[in-house]
Design a protein around this motif. Structure first.
Motif, PDB file in Angstrom:
ATOM      1  N   CYS A   5       0.854  -1.183   0.000  1.00 19.76           N
ATOM      2  CA  CYS A   5       0.000   0.000   0.000  1.00 19.76           C
ATOM      3  C   CYS A   5       0.891   1.235   0.000  1.00 19.76           C
ATOM      4  N   LEU A   6       0.718   2.078  -0.997  1.00 18.76           N
ATOM      5  CA  LEU A   6       1.459   3.340  -1.088  1.00 18.76           C
ATOM      6  C   LEU A   6       0.465   4.479  -0.872  1.00 18.76           C
ATOM      7  N   ILE A   7       0.807   5.422  -0.015  1.00 20.14           N
ATOM      8  CA  ILE A   7      -0.097   6.537   0.306  1.00 20.14           C
ATOM      9  C   ILE A   7       0.554   7.838  -0.137  1.00 20.14           C
ATOM     10  N   LEU A   8      -0.189   8.612  -0.925  1.00 26.79           N
ATOM     11  CA  LEU A   8       0.293   9.898  -1.438  1.00 26.79           C
ATOM     12  C   LEU A   8      -0.775  10.971  -1.242  1.00 26.79           C
ATOM     13  N   PRO A   9      -0.365  12.220  -1.058  1.00 29.06           N
ATOM     14  CA  PRO A   9      -1.357  13.294  -0.999  1.00 29.06           C
ATOM     15  C   PRO A   9      -2.115  13.437  -2.329  1.00 29.06           C
ATOM     16  N   SER A  10      -1.389  13.302  -3.449  1.00 26.43           N
ATOM     17  CA  SER A  10      -1.992  13.409  -4.779  1.00 26.43           C
ATOM     18  C   SER A  10      -0.994  12.879  -5.799  1.00 26.43           C
ATOM     19  N   ILE A  11      -1.390  12.852  -7.053  1.00 28.21           N
ATOM     20  CA  ILE A  11      -0.418  12.548  -8.111  1.00 28.21           C
ATOM     21  C   ILE A  11      -0.336  13.739  -9.063  1.00 28.21           C
ATOM     22  N   ALA A  12      -0.187  14.901  -8.419  1.00 31.87           N
ATOM     23  CA  ALA A  12       0.038  16.128  -9.179  1.00 31.87           C
ATOM     24  C   ALA A  12       1.484  16.130  -9.668  1.00 31.87           C
ATOM     25  N   CYS A  13       1.862  17.138 -10.381  1.00 26.77           N
ATOM     26  CA  CYS A  13       3.212  17.240 -10.931  1.00 26.77           C
ATOM     27  C   CYS A  13       4.223  17.356  -9.797  1.00 26.77           C
ATOM     28  N   GLY A  14       5.151  16.405  -9.758  1.00 23.29           N
ATOM     29  CA  GLY A  14       6.181  16.448  -8.727  1.00 23.29           C
ATOM     30  C   GLY A  14       7.056  15.215  -8.778  1.00 23.29           C
ATOM     31  N   GLY A  15       8.234  15.332  -8.204  1.00 20.65           N
ATOM     32  CA  GLY A  15       9.193  14.237  -8.232  1.00 20.65           C
ATOM     33  C   GLY A  15       8.784  13.055  -7.378  1.00 20.65           C
ATOM     34  N   MET A  16       8.278  13.308  -6.159  1.00 18.64           N
ATOM     35  CA  MET A  16       7.873  12.232  -5.280  1.00 18.64           C
ATOM     36  C   MET A  16       6.765  11.397  -5.916  1.00 18.64           C
ATOM     37  N   GLU A  17       5.812  12.067  -6.539  1.00 18.06           N
ATOM     38  CA  GLU A  17       4.696  11.376  -7.170  1.00 18.06           C
ATOM     39  C   GLU A  17       5.183  10.475  -8.306  1.00 18.06           C
ATOM     40  N   ARG A  18       6.094  10.984  -9.104  1.00 15.06           N
ATOM     41  CA  ARG A  18       6.637  10.211 -10.223  1.00 15.06           C
ATOM     42  C   ARG A  18       7.391   8.980  -9.728  1.00 15.06           C
ATOM     43  N   ILE A  19       8.213   9.157  -8.712  1.00 17.01           N
ATOM     44  CA  ILE A  19       8.992   8.047  -8.171  1.00 17.01           C
ATOM     45  C   ILE A  19       8.076   6.988  -7.551  1.00 17.01           C
ATOM     46  N   MET A  20       7.049   7.398  -6.853  1.00 18.58           N
ATOM     47  CA  MET A  20       6.125   6.428  -6.239  1.00 18.58           C
ATOM     48  C   MET A  20       5.399   5.609  -7.300  1.00 18.58           C
ATOM     49  N   LEU A  21       5.044   6.231  -8.427  1.00 18.35           N
ATOM     50  CA  LEU A  21       4.399   5.483  -9.501  1.00 18.35           C
ATOM     51  C   LEU A  21       5.373   4.533 -10.186  1.00 18.35           C
ATOM     52  N   ILE A  22       6.634   4.940 -10.310  1.00 23.21           N
ATOM     53  CA  ILE A  22       7.657   4.043 -10.852  1.00 23.21           C
ATOM     54  C   ILE A  22       7.844   2.846  -9.922  1.00 23.21           C
ATOM     55  N   LEU A  23       7.883   3.102  -8.609  1.00 17.59           N
ATOM     56  CA  LEU A  23       8.001   2.019  -7.640  1.00 17.59           C
ATOM     57  C   LEU A  23       6.789   1.086  -7.684  1.00 17.59           C
ATOM     58  N   ALA A  24       5.599   1.662  -7.799  1.00 18.50           N
ATOM     59  CA  ALA A  24       4.388   0.848  -7.865  1.00 18.50           C
ATOM     60  C   ALA A  24       4.435  -0.096  -9.062  1.00 18.50           C
ATOM     61  N   GLU A  25       4.828   0.429 -10.210  1.00 21.80           N
ATOM     62  CA  GLU A  25       4.918  -0.410 -11.411  1.00 21.80           C
ATOM     63  C   GLU A  25       6.014  -1.472 -11.254  1.00 21.80           C
ATOM     64  N   TYR A  26       7.124  -1.113 -10.627  1.00 15.45           N
ATOM     65  CA  TYR A  26       8.211  -2.066 -10.386  1.00 15.45           C
ATOM     66  C   TYR A  26       7.726  -3.228  -9.519  1.00 15.45           C
TER      67      TYR A  26
END
Length: 71
Positions: A5-26
């Motif tokens: 389970c990954l928890i994020l405030p949003s998936i707006a434009c930002g580095g943390m959001e991009r990295i979390m989505l890369i990790l999720a796909e991995y």
């Protein structure tokens, strides 16, 4: 099969959001894990969520004046 389970405030434009989505796909592709992405707000999505990732977001829109400040 593991569940992550990954928890994020949003998936707006930002580095943390991009990295979390890369990790999720991995985790889905390489580790065969079931991944849930939980968003705390339902704002515009800058990034696409991989199809195998379960997306959970609130049914209400976030408003700045709904925030509660604790001192």
């Amino acid at each position: 099969m593991k569940t992550i389970c990954l928890i994020l405030p949003s998936i707006a434009c930002g580095g943390m959001e991009r990295i979390m989505l890369i990790l999720a796909e991995y985790f889905v592709v390489k580790k065969s894990a079931k991944v849930h992405l939980i968003l705390l707000t339902r704002n515009n999505k800058f990034y696409d969520v991989p199809g195998q990732v379960s997306l959970h977001e609130p049914e209400f829109d976030y408003r700045q004046y709904w925030r509660i400040a604790a001192v």
